[in-house]
Design a protein around this motif. Structure first.
Motif, PDB file in Angstrom:
ATOM      1  N   GLU A 245      44.739  26.378  16.062  1.00 49.53           N
ATOM      2  CA  GLU A 245      45.606  25.977  14.947  1.00 49.53           C
ATOM      3  C   GLU A 245      44.792  25.654  13.704  1.00 49.53           C
ATOM      4  OE1 GLU A 245      49.317  25.478  13.233  1.00 49.53           O
ATOM      5  OE2 GLU A 245      48.835  26.204  15.230  1.00 49.53           O
TER       6      GLU A 245
ATOM      7  N   ASP B 251      45.020  27.893  10.212  1.00 53.10           N
ATOM      8  CA  ASP B 251      45.330  27.279   8.927  1.00 53.10           C
ATOM      9  C   ASP B 251      44.262  27.596   7.879  1.00 53.10           C
ATOM     10  OD1 ASP B 251      47.294  25.118   7.786  1.00 53.10           O
ATOM     11  OD2 ASP B 251      45.299  24.548   7.073  1.00 53.10           O
TER      12      ASP B 251
ATOM     13  N   GLN C 298      48.440  29.784  21.099  1.00 53.77           N
ATOM     14  CA  GLN C 298      49.395  30.676  20.444  1.00 53.77           C
ATOM     15  C   GLN C 298      49.918  31.775  21.361  1.00 53.77           C
ATOM     16  OE1 GLN C 298      50.725  30.353  17.247  1.00 53.77           O
ATOM     17  NE2 GLN C 298      49.761  28.361  17.533  1.00 53.77           N
TER      18      GLN C 298
ATOM     19  N   SER D 214      53.439  21.724  11.453  1.00 57.76           N
ATOM     20  CA  SER D 214      52.133  22.140  11.957  1.00 57.76           C
ATOM     21  C   SER D 214      51.466  20.956  12.632  1.00 57.76           C
ATOM     22  CB  SER D 214      51.263  22.621  10.794  1.00 57.76           C
ATOM     23  OG  SER D 214      49.915  22.681  11.182  1.00 57.76           O
TER      24      SER D 214
END
Length: 357
Positions: free
Chosen positions: A24, A28, A176, A344
């Protein structure tokens, strides 16, 4: 930005959580440098393997003692920080030129908190609570943000003195691949996935497996983790049970299944949610699993068998034949995913960046 993620091999859940956090962060901002560190291996290289062996033994053979020790650790809530340990953390931060520390295991929080206090250091410390139950050991002074799986966890932390503005409800971190993988084509048989966790624990006896193996309407896959002996035994005894060891393709197996029979780990629960596969939990026995099991029940994303004398086989067969109820559970999982879609792991719901700027 240089970020180190501290975790440990106490089961594989905390490792998988660290991997999900790293994904993550890089998703980002690819410019971030992220390193995952096994904290026990780094801090105590001479004895870490014995620490992990002791943990595995307690969980698999002495769950009552493990629960008692877990409670005692939470009540204590501090760790001894000797000069040698402090210097090791100095070297760790210096080696990676760390701008922030993320932890995915509670002991790490305690050590870094004590380090910040001793060194009067203000390096940001972010803690990811990987179960719905907020054990006291997760709470450490000097923590800048807590990322938690549910409002229940948030409220528990607040009740224990954590400031509300330090808590972000983000869901428990999941890689993911569980969200983005392709839906598997279903066979004519209903498929049950049995997961024992990284320790290779299975949730019931051989009679349970025999009953499922002998049912021609069902295909069973059992993931035994690193328990190679169990894999060999299952393959030798049951023709209709596909036994596999440690695998990186858990997401594929989850999506293929109609029902996951598992222990109530926080990571596994949220991996199942991401895969939209209902859960069946047999007789939770570890302290941190009780809150996860209640979460599964309250959100109606699976079933929990609490009664030690109940017939789990009959109950599972009844559930897997109830297509309407299974679809309701899947729909409820979709609702949970949608709740966190705009949050998020590193932002609050206003969109403000928490970590990756």
């Amino acid at each position: 930005m240089n970020i180190i993620i501290l975790t440990g091999r106490f089961g594989m859940g905390h490792i998988k959580a660290a991997e999900a956090i790293k994904e993550e962060i890089l998703k980002d901002n690819q410019a971030n440098n992220v390193e995952i560190i096994d904290f026990m291996d780094y801090m105590f290289p001479a004895i870490s393997k014995y620490i992990y062996k002791g943990f595995n033994f307690l969980v698999s053979s002495c769950s009552g003692l493990y629960n008692s020790l877990n409670k005692a650790a939470g009540n204590n809530g501090t760790v001894p920080l000797k000069v040698a340990v402090t210097r090791k953390i100095d070297r760790l931060i210096s080696r990676y030129q760390a701008d922030a520390i993320v932890v995915a295991f509670p002991v790490c929080s305690q050590y870094i908190s004590a380090y910040k206090r001793m060194r009067r250091c203000n390096i940001p410390l972010y803690t990811y609570v990987t179960d719905i139950t907020a054990h006291e050991e997760w709470i450490a002074p000097g923590t800048d943000k807590y990322f938690v799986g549910d409002t229940v966890t948030k409220n528990t932390l607040i009740s224990k003195g954590v400031l509300e503005e330090k808590i972000v409800v983000s869901g428990i971190p999941v890689r993911q691949c569980f969200y983005t993988g392709h839906t598997q084509e279903k066979s004519s048989q209903k498929e049950i996935l049995i997961m024992g966790g990284g320790l290779g624990l299975i949730p019931s006896s051989g009679d349970f497996l025999k009953s499922l193996n002998d049912n021609p309407k069902i295909k069973v896959t059992l993931i035994a983790g690193k328990n190679e002996k169990l894999v060999r035994e299952i393959r030798a005894k049951y023709d209709n049970v596909e036994a596999i060891g440690y695998t990186e393709k858990v997401d594929d197996y989850m999506r293929r299944a109609d029902l996951i029979v598992t222990k109530a780990g926080g990571i596994t629960t949220f991996e199942a949610i991401a895969s939209k596969t209902p859960l069946y939990v047999i007789k939770p026995f570890l302290e941190q699993e009780f809150g996860n099991a209640k979460y599964i029940e309250e959100h109606n994303i699976g079933r929990v068998l609490w009664n030690k004398d109940a017939d789990e086989t009959e109950d599972i067969l009844h559930l897997i034949d109830d297509d309407k109820l299974l679809q309701t559970m899947k729909d409820n999982m979709t609702k949970i995913i949608e709740e966190f879609e705009h949050c998020s792991l590193y932002r609050d719901k206003t969109g403000e960046r928490e970590l990756c700027s």
